[in-house]
Design an enzyme around this catalytic site. Structure first.
Site, PDB file in Angstrom:
ATOM      1  N   SER A 130     -18.336  21.152 -36.757  1.00 36.90           N
ATOM      2  CA  SER A 130     -19.007  22.638 -37.053  1.00 36.90           C
ATOM      3  C   SER A 130     -18.415  22.958 -38.622  1.00 36.90           C
ATOM      4  O   SER A 130     -17.185  22.713 -38.707  1.00 36.90           O
ATOM      5  CB  SER A 130     -18.476  23.722 -36.108  1.00 36.90           C
ATOM      6  OG  SER A 130     -19.050  24.653 -36.421  1.00 36.90           O
ATOM      7  N   LYS A 184     -19.138  21.261 -28.274  1.00 36.65           N
ATOM      8  CA  LYS A 184     -19.649  21.578 -29.571  1.00 36.65           C
ATOM      9  C   LYS A 184     -21.082  22.494 -29.086  1.00 36.65           C
ATOM     10  O   LYS A 184     -21.612  23.392 -29.532  1.00 36.65           O
ATOM     11  CB  LYS A 184     -20.120  20.471 -30.099  1.00 36.65           C
ATOM     12  CG  LYS A 184     -21.033  20.777 -31.489  1.00 36.65           C
ATOM     13  CD  LYS A 184     -20.269  21.744 -32.590  1.00 36.65           C
ATOM     14  CE  LYS A 184     -20.956  22.190 -33.778  1.00 36.65           C
ATOM     15  NZ  LYS A 184     -22.033  22.143 -34.210  1.00 36.65           N
ATOM     16  N   HIS A 187     -20.177  25.662 -27.984  1.00 35.43           N
ATOM     17  CA  HIS A 187     -19.620  26.366 -29.322  1.00 35.43           C
ATOM     18  C   HIS A 187     -21.110  26.936 -29.835  1.00 35.43           C
ATOM     19  O   HIS A 187     -21.183  28.137 -30.379  1.00 35.43           O
ATOM     20  CB  HIS A 187     -18.881  25.475 -30.331  1.00 35.43           C
ATOM     21  CG  HIS A 187     -18.907  25.816 -31.963  1.00 35.43           C
ATOM     22  ND1 HIS A 187     -20.111  25.790 -32.548  1.00 35.43           N
ATOM     23  CD2 HIS A 187     -17.913  26.373 -32.530  1.00 35.43           C
ATOM     24  CE1 HIS A 187     -19.833  26.385 -33.819  1.00 35.43           C
ATOM     25  NE2 HIS A 187     -18.586  26.457 -33.804  1.00 35.43           N
ATOM     26  N   ASN A 188     -22.118  26.286 -29.801  1.00 35.97           N
ATOM     27  CA  ASN A 188     -23.312  26.594 -30.612  1.00 35.97           C
ATOM     28  C   ASN A 188     -23.970  27.882 -29.921  1.00 35.97           C
ATOM     29  O   ASN A 188     -24.537  28.712 -30.219  1.00 35.97           O
ATOM     30  CB  ASN A 188     -24.278  25.426 -30.816  1.00 35.97           C
ATOM     31  CG  ASN A 188     -23.963  24.542 -32.036  1.00 35.97           C
ATOM     32  OD1 ASN A 188     -22.728  24.596 -32.373  1.00 35.97           O
ATOM     33  ND2 ASN A 188     -24.939  24.082 -32.576  1.00 35.97           N
ATOM     34  N   GLU A 191     -22.289  30.605 -30.774  1.00 31.99           N
ATOM     35  CA  GLU A 191     -22.779  30.836 -32.077  1.00 31.99           C
ATOM     36  C   GLU A 191     -24.131  31.736 -32.069  1.00 31.99           C
ATOM     37  O   GLU A 191     -24.091  33.061 -32.643  1.00 31.99           O
ATOM     38  CB  GLU A 191     -22.924  29.502 -32.890  1.00 31.99           C
ATOM     39  CG  GLU A 191     -23.615  29.779 -34.245  1.00 31.99           C
ATOM     40  CD  GLU A 191     -23.837  28.364 -34.721  1.00 31.99           C
ATOM     41  OE1 GLU A 191     -22.933  27.475 -34.720  1.00 31.99           O
ATOM     42  OE2 GLU A 191     -24.985  27.976 -35.170  1.00 31.99           O
TER      43      GLU A 191
HETATM   44  C1  6PG Z   1     -22.280  24.369 -36.929  1.00 36.42           C
HETATM   45  C2  6PG Z   1     -23.540  24.796 -36.523  1.00 36.42           C
HETATM   46  C3  6PG Z   1     -24.589  23.685 -36.638  1.00 36.42           C
HETATM   47  C4  6PG Z   1     -26.070  23.978 -36.148  1.00 36.42           C
HETATM   48  C5  6PG Z   1     -26.579  25.100 -37.133  1.00 36.42           C
HETATM   49  C6  6PG Z   1     -27.974  25.129 -36.859  1.00 36.42           C
HETATM   50  O1  6PG Z   1     -21.299  24.571 -35.981  1.00 36.42           O
HETATM   51  O2  6PG Z   1     -21.892  24.025 -37.978  1.00 36.42           O
HETATM   52  O3  6PG Z   1     -23.541  25.083 -35.338  1.00 36.42           O
HETATM   53  O4  6PG Z   1     -24.037  22.667 -36.066  1.00 36.42           O
HETATM   54  O5  6PG Z   1     -26.573  22.850 -36.436  1.00 36.42           O
HETATM   55  O6  6PG Z   1     -26.060  26.237 -36.969  1.00 36.42           O
HETATM   56  O7  6PG Z   1     -28.212  25.497 -35.551  1.00 36.42           O
HETATM   57  P1  6PG Z   1     -29.711  26.181 -35.036  1.00 36.42           P
HETATM   58  O8  6PG Z   1     -30.764  25.410 -36.208  1.00 36.42           O
HETATM   59  O9  6PG Z   1     -30.200  25.764 -33.744  1.00 36.42           O
HETATM   60  O10 6PG Z   1     -29.743  27.740 -35.360  1.00 36.42           O
END
Ligand code: 6PG
Length: 469
Positions: A130, A184, A187-188, A191
Site C-alpha cells: 500500500s 490488505k 486495509h482497503n 480506506e
Molecule cells: C493502496 C490502495 C490501492 C488501491 C487503490 C484503488 O493501499 O495503495 O488501496 O491498493 O488499488 O486505492 O482502489 P479503488 O480503485 O478500489 O478505489
C-alpha cells in the site's frame, strides 16, 4: 554471469518500476521483467547502472539472472494475469524459489495458488503493498503472508524498502497462506470508509457553513496537525487547493461526482457478511460509490423531490463539530475493520497479531494515521481485544466525540445533507454499546410465522410458542 541479482520483479508498470528502483536504492541488485520492450528500456535507463538494476522481456534470461532461492515479486493486475505469469515462470524455477504476488489479489485465489505451488516446491506469498506509486518508490507499507521460514529470505529486502515509522519498518510477517492479501483487503475496506467520511464532512462544511475551497484547505490542513493527522486528511486538504489546469477555479469543483472502484472494498463487505461481523461504515462506503454512479437517475430524482432549505450553521461551531465527528467515525471505521480481522484470523487460521498490523499501518499506507499509534498500544495491552470499543484507552476518546456525531447526524438529516458514513458509524456505536436491542421482537416474529424457536433471558433452553392460540 548468472544467478547474481538479489531480487526479481515481473510487471514494470508504475508500481513495479517504482518498487524495483526502491529495491536498488537500498543496495540490493534487482532484475525486472515485462513483455513490453519500452518498459524494459525505460527501467534500464532510469536505473542508470545495469549492474544494479537490469531488465529483460525474456523470462528465461530473467530467471537465470536471479540468485537462489529466487525472490520474484509480481506487480501485475490481479486475476488471470497472475496465473498466466506463474505458469510462465514455473518450468524455469528451482525448488525453494519464492514468488510474491504484490497485487490486490482476492484471498481465496492466493490460497489456491499457494497450495498449487507448494505442491511443486515453490513458496508463494501474497503481499499487500500500500501507498500508491510514491509509496512504492519511497517506502510502502507491506503486508506479506505465506510460509514463515521462506519469509526469512525476503525479510531483509522488504524491511529495507518499506516505509519507516520512527525507524521501525512498516512490514511484518503476518501469517500463513492468504493472511497478507486478507489484511490488505481489509486495509482497503477501511480506506473506503475513511474516504467516504472525509468526503461527506466536506459536504456538510460546504453546504452547512459555506466553507470556500481555501477555508476547506485550511481546515483540513489544521486538522492534519492534530489528532486527525492522516494521509487522507492531508491529501484532501491539498485537493481543495489545486487549480483547474483546463479552466477557471479549483479542480475539485469540476470533477464528476461518480466514484469508481476496483473491488477490494466490496470484497471486504462481502466477506464480513460471510463471517457475520458487522462493518456498516465500510458497507455504506461501497454503497455510496454505487449510488454515486447513478448520476443520471440522481439528476431526475433531484427534480422530483423538494429538499429542505439548509439552515446555515456558525462556521466555528460547525468546524468543531466536524472535527469531533470525523475523529469519532474514523475510530469506528478502524474498529470495524480490525474486528473483522480478529474474526477472520480465527476462521481462516491466520493467527494474526492485530497490534502488529496496526503497527505496520502507521506509515507508508493509504490509511496511515496518528490514531494507529493508539490502536497499536490498545492491542499490545490486550492482544485478545475483540473490539476496539472495549479498550479502556478508547473509551474516553469515543465518549468525548460521540455527541458531536449525534449533533451533526441530526443536522444533516434535518437539512437534507446525506451523511451516511457518519450516521452508520453512530448507529453501529449505539447498537454495539446497547446491552438490550429490540431483536427480541425479531425472534418472536420468526417463531410466530416459522416456528424458528427462541431463547429466554430468564431461563436456559430453546422455546417455541403457539402464538395464534
Ligand atoms: C493502496 C490502495 C490501492 C488501491 C487503490 C484503488 O493501499 O495503495 O488501496 O491498493 O488499488 O486505492 O482502489 P479503488 O480503485 O478500489 O478505489
Amino acid at each position: 554471469m548468472t544467478n547474481t541479482y538479489d531480487f526479481g520483479l515481473v510487471g514494470l508498470g508504475v508500481m513495479g518500476r517504482n518498487f524495483i528502483l526502491n529495491v536498488a536504492d537500498n543496495d540490493f541488485t534487482a532484475y525486472g521483467n515485462d513483455l513490453d520492450e519500452e518498459k524494459v528500456k525505460a527501467l534500464i535507463e532510469e536505473g542508470g547502472n545495469p549492474k544494479k538494476v537490469n531488465a529483460t522481456t525474456d523470462a528465461e534470461t530473467f530467471v537465470k539472472n536471479l540468485s537462489l532461492p529466487r525472490k520474484i515479486m509480481l506487480l501485475v493486475p490481479a486475476g488471470k494475469i497472475v496465473d498466466a505469469v506463474i505458469e510462465n515462470l514455473l518450468p524455469l524455477l528451482d525448488e525453494g524459489d519464492i514468488i510474491i504476488d504484490g497485487g490486490n489479489s482476492f484471498f481465496t485465489d492466493t490460497d489456491r495458488r499457494e497450495a498449487y505451488l507448494s505442491g511443486k516446491g515453490v513458496n508463494f506469498f501474497g503481499a499487500g503493498v500500500s501507498g500508491g506509486a510514491k509509496g512504492a518508490r519511497l517506502g510502502p507499507s507491506i503486508m506479506p503472508g505465506g510460509n514463515r521460514e521462506a519469509y526469512q529470505h525476503v525479510k531483509p529486502i522488504f524491511e529495507a524498502v518499506s516505509a519507516k515509522y520512527k525507524g521501525e519498518p512498516c512490514v511484518a510477517y503476518l501469517g500463513p497462506k492468504s493472511a497478507g492479501n486478507y489484511v490488505k483487503m481489509v486495509h482497503n475496506g477501511i480506506e473506503y470508509g475513511l474516504m467516504q467520511l472525509t468526503s461527506e464532512i466536506y459536504d456538510v462544511l460546504k453546504k452547512g457553513g459555506d466553507f470556500s475551497n481555501d477555508e476547506l484547505h485550511a481546515t483540513y490542513a489544521k486538522w492534519n496537525e492534530g489528532r486527525l493527522q492522516s494521509f487522507l486528511v492531508e491529501i484532501t486538504s491539498e485537493i481543495f487547493e489545486q487549480e483547474d489546469n483546463l479552466g477557471e477555479g479549483r479542480l475539485v469543483d469540476k470533477i464528476l461526482d461518480k466514484a469508481k472502484q476496483k473491488g477490494t472494498g466490496k470484497w471486504t463487505s462481502q466477506n464480513a457478511m460471510d463471517l457475520g461481523i458487522p462493518v456498516p461504515s465500510i458497507d455504506i462506503a461501497v454503497s455510496m460509490r454505487e449510488l454515486s454512479a447513478l448520476k443520471e437517475e440522481r439528476i431526475k430524482a433531484d427534480e422530483l423531490y423538494d429538499r429542505p432549505t439548509v439552515v446555515k450553521m456558525d462556521k466555528a461551531k460547525l468546524e468543531k463539530l466536524a472535527e469531533n465527528a470525523l475523529y469519532f467515525s474514523f475510530i469506528i471505521t478502524y474498529t470495524q475493520g480490525l474486528h473483522q480481522l480478529a474474526d477472520a484470523s480465527k476462521e481462516y487460521g491466520y493467527d494474526l497479531d492485530i497490534s502488529e498490523i496496526a503497527k505496520i499501518w502507521r506509515a507508508g499506507c493509504i490509511i496511515r494515521a496518528g490514531l494507529l499509534a493508539d490502536i497499536t498500544d490498545a492491542f499490545k495491552k490486550n492482544s485478545n481485544l475483540p473490539n476496539l470499543l472495549l479498550s479502556p484507552t478508547f473509551v474516553n476518546k469515543v465518549q468525548e466525540t460521540v455527541d458531536a456525531a449525534r449533533v451533526l447526524v441530526s443536522y444533516g438529516a434535518t437539512n437534507g445533507i446525506p451523511l451516511p458514513g457518519l450516521s452508520n458509524s453512530l448507529t453501529y456505536f449505539d447498537a454495539y454499546t446497547s446491552s438490550r436491542l429490540p431483536l427480541n421482537v425479531i425472534q418472536a416474529q420468526r417463531d410466530y410465522f416459522g416456528s424458528h424457536t427462541y431463547e429466554r433471558l430468564d431461563r436456559e433452553g430453546i422455546f417455541h410458542t403457539e402464538w395464534e392460540e
